[in-house]
Scaffold this motif. Structure first.
Motif, mmCIF file in Angstrom:
data_model
loop_
_atom_site.group_PDB
_atom_site.id
_atom_site.type_symbol
_atom_site.label_atom_id
_atom_site.label_comp_id
_atom_site.label_asym_id
_atom_site.label_seq_id
_atom_site.Cartn_x
_atom_site.Cartn_y
_atom_site.Cartn_z
ATOM 1 N N GLN A 391 -2.448 14.346 -9.642
ATOM 2 C CA GLN A 391 -3.531 14.517 -8.672
ATOM 3 C C GLN A 391 -2.925 14.626 -7.271
ATOM 4 O O GLN A 391 -2.920 13.658 -6.513
ATOM 5 N N PRO A 392 -2.372 15.791 -6.917
ATOM 6 C CA PRO A 392 -1.682 15.919 -5.628
ATOM 7 C C PRO A 392 -2.601 15.944 -4.416
ATOM 8 O O PRO A 392 -2.121 15.846 -3.285
ATOM 9 N N ILE A 393 -3.905 16.098 -4.619
ATOM 10 C CA ILE A 393 -4.860 16.089 -3.505
ATOM 11 C C ILE A 393 -5.766 14.879 -3.652
ATOM 12 O O ILE A 393 -6.351 14.653 -4.718
ATOM 13 N N ASN A 394 -5.897 14.086 -2.593
ATOM 14 C CA ASN A 394 -6.823 12.961 -2.592
ATOM 15 C C ASN A 394 -8.130 13.391 -1.938
ATOM 16 O O ASN A 394 -8.140 13.863 -0.809
ATOM 17 N N TRP A 395 -9.245 13.231 -2.678
ATOM 18 C CA TRP A 395 -10.553 13.628 -2.165
ATOM 19 C C TRP A 395 -11.331 12.400 -1.726
ATOM 20 O O TRP A 395 -11.447 11.418 -2.456
ATOM 21 N N THR A 396 -11.872 12.449 -0.517
ATOM 22 C CA THR A 396 -12.664 11.363 0.035
ATOM 23 C C THR A 396 -13.501 11.937 1.174
ATOM 24 O O THR A 396 -13.495 13.141 1.405
ATOM 25 N N THR A 397 -14.236 11.095 1.873
ATOM 26 C CA THR A 397 -14.944 11.570 3.063
ATOM 27 C C THR A 397 -14.058 11.341 4.276
ATOM 28 O O THR A 397 -13.183 10.468 4.267
ATOM 29 N N GLN A 398 -14.297 12.113 5.326
ATOM 30 C CA GLN A 398 -13.467 11.956 6.523
ATOM 31 C C GLN A 398 -13.661 10.577 7.138
ATOM 32 O O GLN A 398 -12.715 9.981 7.647
ATOM 33 N N ARG A 399 -14.884 10.058 7.066
ATOM 34 C CA ARG A 399 -15.133 8.726 7.625
ATOM 35 C C ARG A 399 -14.320 7.673 6.880
ATOM 36 O O ARG A 399 -13.660 6.828 7.499
ATOM 37 N N GLU A 400 -14.339 7.711 5.543
ATOM 38 C CA GLU A 400 -13.590 6.742 4.751
ATOM 39 C C GLU A 400 -12.089 6.898 4.981
ATOM 40 O O GLU A 400 -11.354 5.909 5.033
ATOM 41 N N LEU A 401 -11.659 8.143 5.115
ATOM 42 C CA LEU A 401 -10.248 8.409 5.353
ATOM 43 C C LEU A 401 -9.794 7.822 6.684
ATOM 44 O O LEU A 401 -8.761 7.141 6.764
ATOM 45 N N CYS A 402 -10.565 8.064 7.738
ATOM 46 C CA CYS A 402 -10.213 7.556 9.061
ATOM 47 C C CYS A 402 -10.247 6.028 9.095
ATOM 48 O O CYS A 402 -9.395 5.388 9.728
ATOM 49 N N GLU A 403 -11.211 5.444 8.399
ATOM 50 C CA GLU A 403 -11.289 3.982 8.360
ATOM 51 C C GLU A 403 -10.105 3.396 7.601
ATOM 52 O O GLU A 403 -9.558 2.359 7.994
ATOM 53 N N ALA A 404 -9.696 4.037 6.524
ATOM 54 C CA ALA A 404 -8.582 3.533 5.721
ATOM 55 C C ALA A 404 -7.273 3.557 6.494
ATOM 56 O O ALA A 404 -6.438 2.659 6.373
ATOM 57 N N VAL A 405 -7.104 4.588 7.317
ATOM 58 C CA VAL A 405 -5.865 4.729 8.086
ATOM 59 C C VAL A 405 -5.954 4.036 9.436
ATOM 60 O O VAL A 405 -4.944 3.659 10.027
ATOM 61 N N GLY A 406 -7.196 3.873 9.938
ATOM 62 C CA GLY A 406 -7.389 3.255 11.248
ATOM 63 C C GLY A 406 -7.194 4.212 12.392
ATOM 64 O O GLY A 406 -6.622 3.869 13.427
ATOM 65 N N ILE A 407 -7.671 5.438 12.223
ATOM 66 C CA ILE A 407 -7.499 6.469 13.244
ATOM 67 C C ILE A 407 -8.875 6.990 13.658
ATOM 68 O O ILE A 407 -9.728 7.248 12.794
ATOM 69 N N PRO A 408 -9.153 7.160 14.942
ATOM 70 C CA PRO A 408 -10.424 7.743 15.386
ATOM 71 C C PRO A 408 -10.577 9.169 14.861
ATOM 72 O O PRO A 408 -9.591 9.891 14.715
ATOM 73 N N ARG A 409 -11.812 9.573 14.599
ATOM 74 C CA ARG A 409 -12.032 10.915 14.043
ATOM 75 C C ARG A 409 -11.526 12.012 14.962
ATOM 76 O O ARG A 409 -10.952 13.010 14.506
ATOM 77 N N SER A 410 -11.760 11.858 16.263
ATOM 78 C CA SER A 410 -11.316 12.896 17.208
ATOM 79 C C SER A 410 -9.791 13.036 17.167
ATOM 80 O O SER A 410 -9.257 14.147 17.185
ATOM 81 N N SER A 411 -9.105 11.908 17.095
ATOM 82 C CA SER A 411 -7.639 11.943 17.029
ATOM 83 C C SER A 411 -7.167 12.513 15.697
ATOM 84 O O SER A 411 -6.147 13.208 15.632
ATOM 85 N N PHE A 412 -7.917 12.215 14.637
ATOM 86 C CA PHE A 412 -7.571 12.761 13.314
ATOM 87 C C PHE A 412 -7.596 14.283 13.346
ATOM 88 O O PHE A 412 -6.680 14.941 12.839
ATOM 89 N N ASN A 413 -8.627 14.860 13.955
ATOM 90 C CA ASN A 413 -8.739 16.323 13.999
ATOM 91 C C ASN A 413 -7.609 16.950 14.814
ATOM 92 O O ASN A 413 -7.076 17.999 14.450
ATOM 93 N N VAL A 414 -7.239 16.301 15.913
ATOM 94 C CA VAL A 414 -6.119 16.808 16.714
ATOM 95 C C VAL A 414 -4.817 16.706 15.920
ATOM 96 O O VAL A 414 -3.997 17.631 15.915
ATOM 97 N N LEU A 415 -4.636 15.580 15.228
ATOM 98 C CA LEU A 415 -3.420 15.364 14.446
ATOM 99 C C LEU A 415 -3.258 16.430 13.371
ATOM 100 O O LEU A 415 -2.162 16.969 13.178
ATOM 101 N N ILE A 416 -4.350 16.754 12.670
ATOM 102 C CA ILE A 416 -4.281 17.746 11.601
ATOM 103 C C ILE A 416 -3.849 19.106 12.142
ATOM 104 O O ILE A 416 -3.094 19.847 11.505
ATOM 105 N N GLN A 417 -4.314 19.454 13.332
ATOM 106 C CA GLN A 417 -3.931 20.731 13.939
ATOM 107 C C GLN A 417 -2.458 20.747 14.340
ATOM 108 O O GLN A 417 -1.808 21.789 14.307
ATOM 109 N N GLN A 418 -1.922 19.581 14.708
ATOM 110 C CA GLN A 418 -0.547 19.510 15.209
ATOM 111 C C GLN A 418 0.486 19.285 14.111
ATOM 112 O O GLN A 418 1.627 19.726 14.224
ATOM 113 N N SER A 419 0.090 18.589 13.055
ATOM 114 C CA SER A 419 1.059 18.132 12.064
ATOM 115 C C SER A 419 1.693 19.286 11.293
ATOM 116 O O SER A 419 1.022 20.243 10.914
#
Length: 502
Positions: A391-419
């Protein structure tokens, strides 16, 4: 055959001059621009023409190279080089035949870690998979030697060596190098554990390069974090936080022993209690260089003696927090307050040369860029834990994902564009939307797997992710490398550039 030019340029990383000082073939405008752009000190490397020249009775027989232009011209004529740059290399004799100065404490910058493997019992493709599965990741360069292979792990940015703090940077680099070798020695034959970490190694040329990926370079911070985990698994103290003075060990101070004697610590709102006290003890152990396991044992014993002990899982959480490396040591004011609140009212001098819960860096909210790097590491760790070859892809909601990692949603979106390491796929809108997330490393693991089922999972994951615009560049690079791996290992063509095809 592969051209060694890119590999050599990548490894040297601007450590020496670009053009010769005398007799350069570069045009005057190029020379002028280069001279204007040189801001950092440039060093030197040594090269030899044959392996025998490394061990003559008079020392290393070779010559000094101070420019990339000379190095590229002579690459096919020399057998070994110093891929890590020294402040200077000089001659030890009047005829200028023998070299001196290639000593560790004369290093200007460390560009790469090199592992010497003295056997060909395993193919280099097995070395690649072993490095990915059991060490820091896929190497940047693999060279074939007459008796084996040399494996290069190149740094994205050089580690510059200073004599401050008793060459702490050099000690950190040596520990990383040692851990890389040890990790590979567990699964590969012929790994030379005793090989000089920063000595002479084979020069890349058109005939000996078996693998090269300029994308596979390593961030020093990530290597340090990885190496600390290796040390922890082996029960060794942390090298990064070595004491400023070897004579000072906070765990041997009177205040530390006094805190360990407390038994009725509980705490309430507005009062420092058990969590604070145990965190302070853990930080003291961390700054003393003690292993995480040793600290957990100490706190577990202390907790058992409390009138109101914490759950063991809470103790483990405190130790993990202290060992994240965010703090260098315990805060002097907190120590004093804990002693005032829970101590025996003895007058105790707080010997704490760091003077506080001294951070390695500023708080995340006070920084503009580095917090994205930290969140990226947190997210990569989450992906590694939540995915598998099946299962190389983990499926979840963005809210649950951000809460699990401890990252704000706005920062998450910027990170995805940069990474350059993370890939995502979004399906649906609103509360029912699902976010699929994986990493380049996870997909490479799938691509490197021998089993047909994992190969299918890889192809399916790439097909799903290909429709996300932010992933296009990463998938291009990944697929080129994955195609190479799979064609070599499965002897058949695999997915092409059209990612939407099944």
């Amino acid at each position: 055959m592969q051209s060694p030019k890119k590999a050599i340029e990548l490894i040297i990383n601007n450590g020496i001059l670009k053009y010769k000082r005398v007799g350069s073939l570069a045009s005057l405008p190029h020379l002028y621009r280069e001279n204007r752009s040189v801001t950092n000190k440039k060093g030197a490397i040594g090269v030899v023409r044959s392996k025998e020249d490394l061990s003559t009775p008079s020392g290393v027989k070779g010559y000094v190279v101070t420019s990339l232009e000379t190095l590229l011209e002579d690459a096919s004529l020399v057998s070994h080089w110093n891929p890590n740059v020294f402040n200077y290399i000089r001659y030890s004799d009047e005829k200028r035949r023998f070299l001196k100065g290639h000593e560790e404490k004369n290093l200007q910058q460390i560009n790469t870690f090199v592992v010497d493997i003295d056997t060909k019992k395993q193919p280099y493709t097995e070395i690649l998979t072993a490095a990915l599965d059991h060490s820091v990741g896929v190497p940047t360069l693999v060279l074939e030697t007459p008796k084996g292979f040399q494996v290069y792990f190149v740094l994205e940015k050089p580690l510059f060596i200073s004599n401050q703090n008793d060459f702490r940077g050099l000690r950190v680099a040596k520990r990383i190098s040692e851990n890389i070798k040890q990790s590979l020695a567990k699964v590969l034959q012929g790994v030379d554990i005793a090989c000089n970490d920063f000595g002479f190694f084979r020069m890349p040329n058109e005939n000996n390069i078996r693998w090269f990926s300029e994308e596979m370079v390593y961030d020093l911070g990530s290597l340090i974090a990885w190496s600390k985990r290796q040390d922890d698994d082996r029960g060794r103290g942390l090298f990064v936080v070595a004491n400023e003075s070897s004579e000072h060990d906070p765990t041997q101070t009177a205040w530390f022993q006094e805190l360990l004697k407390t038994r009725h610590v509980k705490g309430q709102s507005g009062q420092l209690g058990r969590d604070n006290l145990m965190f302070t003890i853990a930080l003291a152990c961390y700054s003393a260089g003690k292993g995480k396991g040793e600290t957990l044992d100490l706190l577990d014993e202390y907790n058992s003696g409390l009138a109101a002990p914490l759950r063991h899982s809470e103790v483990e959480k405190i130790v993990r927090s202290a060992y994240k490396g965010r703090f260098k040591g315990a805060h002097q004011d907190y120590i004093q307050e804990l002693l005032n609140e829970w101590g025996s009212n003895k007058e105790i001098t707080i010997e704490n040369p760091m003077g506080g819960w001294h951070k390695f860096k500023k708080e995340r909210q006070d920084r503009k860029r580095s917090h994205y790097e930290e969140w990226e590491q947190d997210l990569l760790l989450f992906i590694q834990q939540e995915t598998s070859l099946d299962q190389p892809i983990n499926w979840t909601t963005q809210r649950e994902l951000c809460e699990a990692v401890g990252i704000p949603r706005s920062s998450f979106n910027v990170l995805i564009q940069q990474s350059k390491k993370i890939l995502i796929k979004r399906i649906g809108k609103g509360r029912t939307a699902q976010t699929g997330i994986t990493s380049v490393a996870v997909l490479l693991q799938c691509a490197l797997s021998y089993q047909q089922t994992h190969r299918f999972r890889y192809q399916e994951a790439v097909r799903i992710l290909a429709t996300e615009q932010a992933n296009e560049r990463l998938l291009d690079d990944l697929t080129e490398e994955a195609r190479w791996f799979l064609e070599k290992r499965l002897s058949e063509p695999i997915i092409g550039k059209n990612f939407n095809s099944s």
